[in-house]
Design a protein around this motif. Structure first.
Motif, PDB file in Angstrom:
ATOM      1  N   ASP A   1       0.852  -1.197   0.000  1.00  0.00           N
ATOM      2  CA  ASP A   1       0.000   0.000   0.000  1.00  0.00           C
ATOM      3  C   ASP A   1       0.889   1.250   0.000  1.00  0.00           C
ATOM      4  OD1 ASP A   1      -2.216   1.543   0.026  1.00  0.00           O
ATOM      5  OD2 ASP A   1      -3.051   0.778   1.897  1.00  0.00           O
ATOM      6  N   CYS A   2       1.939   1.237   0.811  1.00  0.00           N
ATOM      7  CA  CYS A   2       2.862   2.380   0.870  1.00  0.00           C
ATOM      8  C   CYS A   2       3.498   2.598  -0.506  1.00  0.00           C
ATOM      9  CB  CYS A   2       3.973   2.124   1.885  1.00  0.00           C
ATOM     10  SG  CYS A   2       3.437   2.272   3.576  1.00  0.00           S
ATOM     11  N   VAL A   3       3.925   1.483  -1.138  1.00  0.00           N
ATOM     12  CA  VAL A   3       4.596   1.585  -2.443  1.00  0.00           C
ATOM     13  C   VAL A   3       3.637   2.163  -3.485  1.00  0.00           C
ATOM     14  CG1 VAL A   3       5.572   0.200  -4.338  1.00  0.00           C
ATOM     15  CG2 VAL A   3       6.250  -0.246  -1.967  1.00  0.00           C
ATOM     16  N   GLU A   4       2.412   1.646  -3.529  1.00  0.00           N
ATOM     17  CA  GLU A   4       1.450   2.123  -4.546  1.00  0.00           C
ATOM     18  C   GLU A   4       1.005   3.551  -4.256  1.00  0.00           C
ATOM     19  OE1 GLU A   4       1.387   0.601  -7.118  1.00  0.00           O
ATOM     20  OE2 GLU A   4       1.500  -1.552  -6.805  1.00  0.00           O
TER      21      GLU A   4
ATOM     22  N   ARG B   1       8.258  10.017   2.957  1.00  0.00           N
ATOM     23  CA  ARG B   1       7.613   9.508   4.186  1.00  0.00           C
ATOM     24  C   ARG B   1       7.017   8.122   3.943  1.00  0.00           C
ATOM     25  NH1 ARG B   1       2.712   8.701   6.408  1.00  0.00           N
ATOM     26  NH2 ARG B   1       1.506   9.627   4.727  1.00  0.00           N
ATOM     27  N   LEU B   2       6.249   8.010   2.865  1.00  0.00           N
ATOM     28  CA  LEU B   2       5.546   6.744   2.592  1.00  0.00           C
ATOM     29  C   LEU B   2       6.511   5.571   2.402  1.00  0.00           C
ATOM     30  CD1 LEU B   2       2.809   8.174   0.231  1.00  0.00           C
ATOM     31  CD2 LEU B   2       2.353   6.954   2.373  1.00  0.00           C
ATOM     32  N   LEU B   3       7.689   5.884   1.881  1.00  0.00           N
ATOM     33  CA  LEU B   3       8.635   4.794   1.604  1.00  0.00           C
ATOM     34  C   LEU B   3       9.647   4.594   2.732  1.00  0.00           C
ATOM     35  CD1 LEU B   3       9.201   5.363  -2.215  1.00  0.00           C
ATOM     36  CD2 LEU B   3       7.751   3.660  -1.104  1.00  0.00           C
TER      37      LEU B   3
ATOM     38  N   VAL C   1       4.082  -9.205  -5.640  1.00  0.00           N
ATOM     39  CA  VAL C   1       3.896  -7.839  -5.141  1.00  0.00           C
ATOM     40  C   VAL C   1       2.438  -7.381  -5.204  1.00  0.00           C
ATOM     41  CG1 VAL C   1       6.253  -7.141  -5.693  1.00  0.00           C
ATOM     42  CG2 VAL C   1       4.430  -6.729  -7.346  1.00  0.00           C
ATOM     43  N   SER C   2       1.501  -8.301  -5.478  1.00  0.00           N
ATOM     44  CA  SER C   2       0.103  -7.850  -5.510  1.00  0.00           C
ATOM     45  C   SER C   2      -0.397  -7.633  -4.085  1.00  0.00           C
ATOM     46  CB  SER C   2      -0.781  -8.851  -6.259  1.00  0.00           C
ATOM     47  OG  SER C   2      -0.414 -10.162  -5.948  1.00  0.00           O
ATOM     48  N   ARG C   3      -1.251  -6.616  -3.949  1.00  0.00           N
ATOM     49  CA  ARG C   3      -1.768  -6.311  -2.619  1.00  0.00           C
ATOM     50  C   ARG C   3      -3.110  -6.990  -2.451  1.00  0.00           C
ATOM     51  NH1 ARG C   3      -4.604  -2.367   0.377  1.00  0.00           N
ATOM     52  NH2 ARG C   3      -5.357  -1.212  -1.412  1.00  0.00           N
ATOM     53  N   GLU C   4      -3.189  -7.940  -1.509  1.00  0.00           N
ATOM     54  CA  GLU C   4      -4.449  -8.696  -1.313  1.00  0.00           C
ATOM     55  C   GLU C   4      -5.508  -7.800  -0.694  1.00  0.00           C
ATOM     56  OE1 GLU C   4      -4.113 -13.046   0.080  1.00  0.00           O
ATOM     57  OE2 GLU C   4      -2.175 -12.102   0.484  1.00  0.00           O
TER      58      GLU C   4
END
Ligand code: FAD
Ligand code: NAD
Length: 477
Positions: A157-160, A174-176, A474-477
């Motif tokens: 979520d942070c990466v996207e 910040r997010l990363l 790397v898919s976010r469930e």
């Protein structure tokens, strides 16, 4: 067999709380036919915690390190009752465990009372937060399967979110920024796994994050991994430097908000200041705290008045001041570190103790019968009966020879990322400290051999091979 609790009145009821390292190790070796055995735990599986950090980034899938408790119990000789519930209170005087089914599906009956003659408390520990504001609301822990799944989801979520159109540079940074609080083995292993994920997969799949993705490990003490030797601490710290994982020692987190932590840092001159450290993901790994059910039990036993960190037990793991109540693992204080290794050995010891106690009871019952027989026997038969009694006495002495619990430390092992591990291993009467790639191979084979079942072992091997061949998902469930 009936699903109703139908205890055999000729046997004692042994209630075991928890399905972790301590309780499952006891169950594995216990001769269940000697007791009415009841297991109560909100988790209907055993979890192989040493590989849990690998599940946070998908090196291993979580189901590969879970073993259903039903599968463990179905191989026992006698029927064992399992209730998926949390023990909410143990009434020591009345000898009753109160249990509540907290799962999503609600039945008509959600709470119950389970009487016991013998009780084993193996409920483990909670995550310590030291009452620091904001920790529970904003950070992820790393103790259970759900925690690992939440972390895996939040990393992506942070990466996207950082890759979202028009995000400012400051917000991307910040997010990363992945912050891990606690430089014990949990924090170190997770930081290593996360950096591996970034280096081996993430930066290839999402190249735009390459410059800003950073992992920071925050520790209040002057160094990480305090239970390892100085040489391995230095090795870990220099290896983290090479891997570009930042270690912030002497940095104690005092407050947590949704976007930054506030930490007290120390300058070389000894002066202290508060620093704000922005984060996208915050993982909190500062060790163990007491569970409320354990705290409540301690408050009922005067001999536990001075205990702080858990149930104080004697050398037979009997809870001090309580009859027929034993404690194992992280909720018991027996002067050993709260590790799987200790919990497993304690569980195995209790199995031997209970098997012995059952044998002793049986021999003593036989002796009582023989004594009665001897009193009424004809003079000619008396000698033979006496010989039989003597034989039982010899058996009893042999059986009762079970000594007190003694822990045998096999060593400490931790993965530190970049295919390196550190190990302080006991070898004959000495100690070997090693770090590096060979130690990593040792770490892999040691943990593989320790997996609960062949099924687990094969699944873990497949997961490792899959991650190597195709990269982590790397898919976010
Ligand atoms: P747990 O294994 O935590 O089991 C507790 C059980 O009690 C669970 O089944 C839980 O659901 C149940 N329970 C909780 N509350 C209740 C309740 N109210 N009523 C009934 N049941 C309840 N140790 C090592 O030696 N080597 C390692 O490599 C290692 N790696 C680790 C990695 C991670 C990420 C973590 C978190 C820990 C690691 N440990 C390791 C430590 C080890 O996992 C613990 O010391 C061990 O799990 C303790 O065993 P336990 O049986 O006391 O508790
Ligand atoms: P831990 O207690 O070993 O370490 C927690 C760390 O957090 C400590 O070093 C402490 O100084 C630090 N800390 C506490 N409050 C802080 C704050 N406010 N700010 C910054 N730092 C703070 O905890 P753990 O790593 O979760 O391990 C728990 C137990 O499980 C230990 O007994 C450990 O040995 C065991 N374990 C073993 C392994 C392994 O053998 N590979 C892996 C994981 C856990």
């Amino acid at each position: 067999p009936s699903e109703q609790f139908d205890p055999d009145p000729n046997k004692k009821t042994l209630v075991i709380l928890g399905t972790g390292w301590g309780s499952v190790s006891l169950l594995k070796k216990l001769d269940t036919e000697n007791y009415n055995v009841v297991v109560v735990s909100p988790r209907n599986y055993f979890l192989f915690t040493p590989l849990l950090p690998s599940c946070t980034v998908g090196t291993i899938e979580h189901r590969s390190i879970m073993e259903p408790i039903r599968n463990i119990l179905r191989h026992k000789k006698a029927n064992v009752k399992y209730y998926e519930a949390e023990a909410t209170k143990i009434d020591y005087e009345k000898r009753i465990v109160y249990a509540r089914d907290d799962s999503e599906i609600k039945g008509d009956i959600m709470t119950t009372e389970i009487p016991f003659d013998m009780l084993v408390v193996g409920v483990g520990a909670e995550n310590a937060t030291f009452g620091i504001p904001g920790v529970r609301e904003h950070s992820c822990f790393l103790k259970e399967v759900g925690d690992a799944q939440k972390i895996r989801k939040q990393i992506m979520d942070c990466v996207e979110t950082a890759s979202f159109k028009d995000q400012s540079d400051e917000e991307i940074k910040r997010l990363l920024h992945m912050v891990v609080v606690g430089g014990g083995p949990t924090g170190v292993e997770f930081a290593g796994e996360l950096q591996d994920f970034f280096m081996e997969d993430l930066q290839k799949w999402v190249p735009s994050i390459k410059a800003n993705f950073h992992v920071t490990l925050v520790e209040a003490l002057p160094n990480v991994l305090p239970m390892f030797s100085k040489q391995l601490i230095d090795y870990t710290e220099s290896s983290f430097k090479e891997e570009h994982i930042q270690i912030r020692t002497k940095t104690m987190v005092k407050n947590v908000t949704d976007k930054y932590i506030e930490a007290e840092t120390q300058s070389p001159d000894g002066s202290k200041q508060i620093e704000k450290i922005p984060y996208g993901l915050l993982v909190w790994a500062t060790g163990n705290a007491l569970r409320p059910v354990v705290k409540d039990l301690m408050s009922q036993i005067p001999a536990q008045a001075k205990a702080r960190r858990g149930l104080e037990v004697n050398e037979y793991l009997v809870v001090n001041g309580a009859e027929n109540v034993w404690a194992v693992g992280d909720c018991a204080i027996a002067n050993y570190a709260p590790t799987a290794q200790v919990a497993a050995q304690e569980g195995a010891f209790l199995a031997r103790l209970f098997n012995t106690m059952a044998k002793t009871d049986a021999i003593e019952a036989e002796m009582r019968e023989l004594s009665a027989k001897q009193a009424t026997a004809k003079p000619d038969d008396r000698k033979a009966v006496l010989e039989e009694i003597n034989e039982r006495q010899r058996q009893l002495r042999r059986v009762k020879q079970i000594g007190a619990f003694s822990y045998s430390h096999q060593g400490s092992l931790a993965y530190i990322g970049a295919e390196k591990a550190v190990a302080d291993v006991s070898w004959f009467s000495g100690n070997i400290a090693s770090g590096g790639t060979m130690t990593y191979l040792f770490w892999k084979s040691a943990y593989l051999s320790m997996c609960f079942s062949t099924r687990n072992r094969i699944l873990v091997i497949f997961d490792w091979a899959k991650a190597k061949a195709f990269g982590r998902d790397v898919s976010r469930e």
